[in-house]
Write an enzyme that holds these catalytic residues in place. Structure first.
Site, PDB file in Angstrom:
ATOM      1  CD  GLU A   1      -0.973   0.812   3.508  1.00 60.41           C
ATOM      2  OE1 GLU A   1      -1.823  -0.015   3.122  1.00 60.41           O
ATOM      3  OE2 GLU A   1      -0.737   1.043   4.702  1.00 60.41           O
TER       4      GLU A   1
ATOM      5  NE  ARG B   1      -3.757  -3.342   1.226  1.00 57.66           N
ATOM      6  CZ  ARG B   1      -4.504  -2.947   2.261  1.00 57.66           C
ATOM      7  NH1 ARG B   1      -4.043  -2.031   3.091  1.00 57.66           N
ATOM      8  NH2 ARG B   1      -5.681  -3.446   2.479  1.00 57.66           N
TER       9      ARG B   1
ATOM     10  CB  THR C   1      -7.498  -0.423   2.500  1.00 52.23           C
ATOM     11  OG1 THR C   1      -7.579  -1.770   2.991  1.00 52.23           O
ATOM     12  CG2 THR C   1      -8.112   0.525   3.516  1.00 52.23           C
TER      13      THR C   1
ATOM     14  CB  ALA D   1     -12.269  -7.381  11.256  1.00 53.45           C
ATOM     15  CD  GLU D   2      -8.870  -4.485  13.425  1.00 51.67           C
ATOM     16  OE1 GLU D   2      -8.884  -4.122  12.236  1.00 51.67           O
ATOM     17  OE2 GLU D   2      -8.601  -5.647  13.787  1.00 51.67           O
TER      18      GLU D   2
ATOM     19  CG  ASP E   1      -5.517  -7.900  14.413  1.00 48.43           C
ATOM     20  OD1 ASP E   1      -6.386  -8.200  13.559  1.00 48.43           O
ATOM     21  OD2 ASP E   1      -4.782  -6.902  14.306  1.00 48.43           O
TER      22      ASP E   1
ATOM     23  CB  CYS F   1      -5.268   9.154  13.995  1.00 51.87           C
ATOM     24  SG  CYS F   1      -6.491   8.415  12.895  1.00 51.87           S
ATOM     25  CG  HIS F   2      -4.098  12.082  17.422  1.00 49.83           C
ATOM     26  ND1 HIS F   2      -3.721  13.255  16.804  1.00 49.83           N
ATOM     27  CD2 HIS F   2      -5.443  12.023  17.319  1.00 49.83           C
ATOM     28  CE1 HIS F   2      -4.807  13.895  16.361  1.00 49.83           C
ATOM     29  NE2 HIS F   2      -5.865  13.158  16.654  1.00 49.83           N
TER      30      HIS F   2
HETATM   31 CA    CA Z   1      -7.144  -6.555  12.038  1.00 49.50          CA
END
Ligand code: CA
Length: 735
Positions: A107, A159, A203, A220-221, A342, A654-655
């Protein structure tokens, strides 16, 4: 269109994603602030990265460099270079490329200065190249524990880096901020910026203002509290820390405005973290001396659980202005009061001057997830205009009298309401992918996605230590969309040219892949550059959107391109490699995503470039269609349904949605797993941590006793369904 990028036509059910001391050695600075900026690029030592405030402020005087992530402090991502233009862009060819040694999502925006290119990759690695030839100068691996990957909501991405006075700075996925020597890659200092007992990650690219490295974080998740910190670039000492949401009032308030903010919260939000992470956007105005930060969503998402009884929940989903000298509050504008979907306001912030009502006005522009394009006064935060740039169903409009959205009440969700499909979904009308503001056309070019989700409150909400804590039932949301059938909205994606003064669309280029989003570059050569999820890197005419040039990338592109010059010759560079954003809570049969064997690379183009990428693997070699061979289905419907729910919360990030991996070769497609055959084989990974060195952590202590086997049965049922439908058209997993 690259036919070797394979399509999966069926994507169902819950999907997630939307969505880191030693004293510094003092490198001898050969370029002092007293020297004229325009001449400095010719006078500095190779690879000295002698970036300072004067040089970034005067970025237009040395357009051949790209010295900070947004090119200038206003982060317009517009280049004044004109050598490559609408007349000759068709002559662009690959000049050099570099393979990236991780196939996770790429990214980063590269930095180019004083003859070197510095770029971060997945897992927070940093690489330096000679900008002319691509010769590697050094590489840095912070050696993040692979098990940290499970705390990353949306892959172990990075990033970009920042450079300043001979140092290169990177935030790592495990929460460190590290300073490297720009000529050797040697670590000069490292600080831990987070509480390691919490699920924080970094990130975003650091920014550097007045000799201070600014870094936020994500999580925040997962139940964290957001903040941004300023560190002395020379020493790594902390100068200040700014919290975006209040903590427990009983502990006192770190900043005076947090007392006011706490009045807008209910319940015991501090036990849930609150959210408000500063995981991406920042910008700076040197004249106003204001640092702008974008603040993220609530944690958990569901406000009825986070702050029972409502409230604005300041400063979630806000753009905030801070005095960078001491980290004190100046102003805020909250895009989504009482955030519950979100709807982060962490998206790219651009600070520029627009002509509004015949007067030049310094403004802040953002197109956050919530689907409205905002233009604010940069000095005061006063809302000037806000209009929808994608379909929006959570609010009818933004009331310019109150400066607040006029909500559709049914869009909120708690146990008392009939659930509704809401646009945009958690991926947002625009996510992190950088946009660009052209000084030539006065248009903003932004990667827009038309998305939605069925938001449903869970029957029970318990905070877990591992995995997402959103307070939403993804499986039920997926079912809601399935039930809607043809009545559900349609997913799509496009490159949008937007007039920020008139607040209207000028043109759009539709994308083949409905979740396609990639960063944008515009140039004074009349060009807009953007990669896509179909394996192409394209140049468009900035006033019409006409496609003028295209190159094959052998990979999905999500990162933003840059441009620079070497010896007077203009180059364009982009980092490629990634998986498409999965559809969230979709249940949307017929929605599409794209997958590839993810050839992560740095690609560098110039006119007349003749380099060739190596031949791709033939489709037969990467494809293993129809090879699904799951064990028999033995579980009852309730078990499978429970497994779907657990999978949606813990596994799908992920999956992939519905058990279909979005990036085979990076994340195993579990439908093909030989471990489906027995609980013992399955649990040795899920609970026993057998594959922890590869990043698959143990979920022991997170999952309930019956959960792992329910997930196994769910995957078995998915494999059977797909085999019958003959739709499993992609490669077998690596393991
Ligand atoms: Ca979020």
């Amino acid at each position: 269109m690259n036919k070797r990028l394979l399509h999966v036509s069926t994507l169902a059910a819950a999907a997630l994603l939307l969505a880191a001391c030693g004293p510094a050695e003092s490198p001898s600075s050969t370029n002092t602030a007293a020297e004229p900026a325009a001449a400095s690029s010719n006078m500095v030592l190779p690879y000295s990265a002698s970036v300072n405030a004067d040089r970034i402020i005067a970025a237009d005087e040395e357009p051949g460099n790209w010295m900070s992530t947004g090119r200038d402090y206003g982060e317009a991502r517009f280049s004044p270079l004109t050598q490559i233009n609408t007349n000759n862009v068709s002559d662009l060819g690959l000049e050099w490329y570099a393979d990236i040694d991780t196939s996770r999502m790429q990214e980063a925006t590269p930095i180019v200065v004083d003859g070197a290119m510095y770029v971060s990759t997945a897992w927070s690695h940093v690489k330096a190249f000679d900008v002319r030839t691509g010769r590697p100068l050094w590489a840095f691996n912070p050696e993040v524990d692979p098990a940290k990957g499970v705390d990353a909501c949306c892959d172990v991405v990075n990033r970009g880096v920042a450079v300043w006075e001979g140092k290169v700075f990177v935030g790592t996925i495990d929460g460190r901020l590290i300073a490297l020597d720009s000529t050797t890659g040697e670590e000069l200092w490292s600080v831990m910026t987070v509480d390691e007992s919490e699920a924080y990650t970094i990130t975003g690219a650091p920014r550097i203002v007045k000799g201070q490295v600014l870094i936020g974080n994500g999580g925040a998740e997962y139940g964290v509290r957001g903040y941004v910190t300023a560190y002395d670039a020379e020493t790594g000492e902390q100068n200040w820390r700014y919290y975006t949401v209040p903590g427990n009032p009983a502990d006192g308030f770190e900043q005076p405005e947090l007392e006011m903010a706490a009045q807008t919260w209910n319940g015991e939000w501090w036990n849930l973290g609150g959210g408000g992470t500063v995981w991406d956007a920042m910008a700076y105005d040197p004249d106003l001396n204001l640092l702008y930060i974008g603040v993220g969503n609530g944690s958990p998402w569901n406000q009825s659980l986070r702050s029972p009884g409502g409230g604005d929940n300041l400063f979630l989903s806000s753009i905030m202005a801070i005095n960078p000298d001491d980290g004190t509050y100046r102003w805020h504008y909250q895009t989504t009061p009482g955030e519950t979907w979100d709807y982060t306001a962490t998206q790219h912030i651009i600070v520029t001057t627009l002509e509004i009502d015949g007067q030049p006005r310094r403004v802040v522009m953002q197109a956050p997830k919530n689907g409205f394009f905002y233009v604010l006064d940069a000095a005061t935060g006063q809302l000037i205009t806000a209009e929808k740039f994608v379909p929006v169903s959570w609010a009818s409009h933004i009331d310019l009298e109150t400066d607040r959205p006029v909500e559709i009440p049914e869009a909120r969700y708690d146990e008392t309401r009939i659930p509704m499909i809401v646009q945009p979904g958690p991926q947002g009308g625009h996510n992190w992918h950088p946009m660009s503001f052209s000084q030539r056309t006065k248009l903003v070019y932004l990667p827009a996605t038309e998305q939605f989700m069925g938001y449903v409150a869970p029957e029970n909400f318990e905070v877990s230590d591992t995995g997402w804590n959103t307070g939403t039932d993804f499986a039920a949301g997926g079912a809601l969309v399935r039930e809607a059938g043809d009545q559900a909205p349609v997913r799509s994606a496009h490159l949008l040219a937007w007039d920020p003064v008139a607040q209207r669309e000028v043109w759009r280029v539709p994308k083949e892949v409905s979740v396609d989003a990639a960063g944008v570059l515009s140039t004074a050569g009349g060009l807009v550059f953007q990669g896509n999820a179909s394996g192409e890197f394209n140049a468009y005419k900035d006033d019409t959107g006409e496609l003028l040039w295209s190159a094959m990338t052998q990979a999905i592109t999500v990162a933003a391109p840059i441009t620079y010059t070497v010896d007077g010759e203009q180059y364009v560079a982009v980092l490629v490699g990634g998986r498409a954003l999965p559809t969230i809570g979709a249940g949307a049969i017929g929605s599409t995503t794209t997958m590839s064997n993810n050839n992560s690379r740095l690609l560098v183009f110039k006119r007349g470039g003749t380099a060739q990428l190596p031949p791709e693997l033939a489709e037969e070699e990467v494809s293993d269609t129809g090879n699904l061979n799951p064990p028999p289905m033995t579980a009852d419907f309730e078990t499978v349904a429970h497994g779907e729910q657990v999978y949606g919360r813990y596994c799908s990030v992920c999956h992939g949605p519905a058990g279909v991996s979005p990036s085979v070769g990076t994340f195993p497609d579990l439908r093909y797993s030989a471990r489906l055959a027995s609980s013992e084989m399955w649990n040795s990974v899920v609970l026993g941590g057998e594959l922890e060195s590869g990043g698959m952590v143990s979920f022991e202590g997170t999952l309930e006793a019956t959960d792992p086997d329910a997930v196994r049965h769910y995957i078995i049922s998915r494999a059977h369904a797909d085999r019958e439908a003959g739709e499993a058209e992609h490669s077998a997993p690596l393991q």
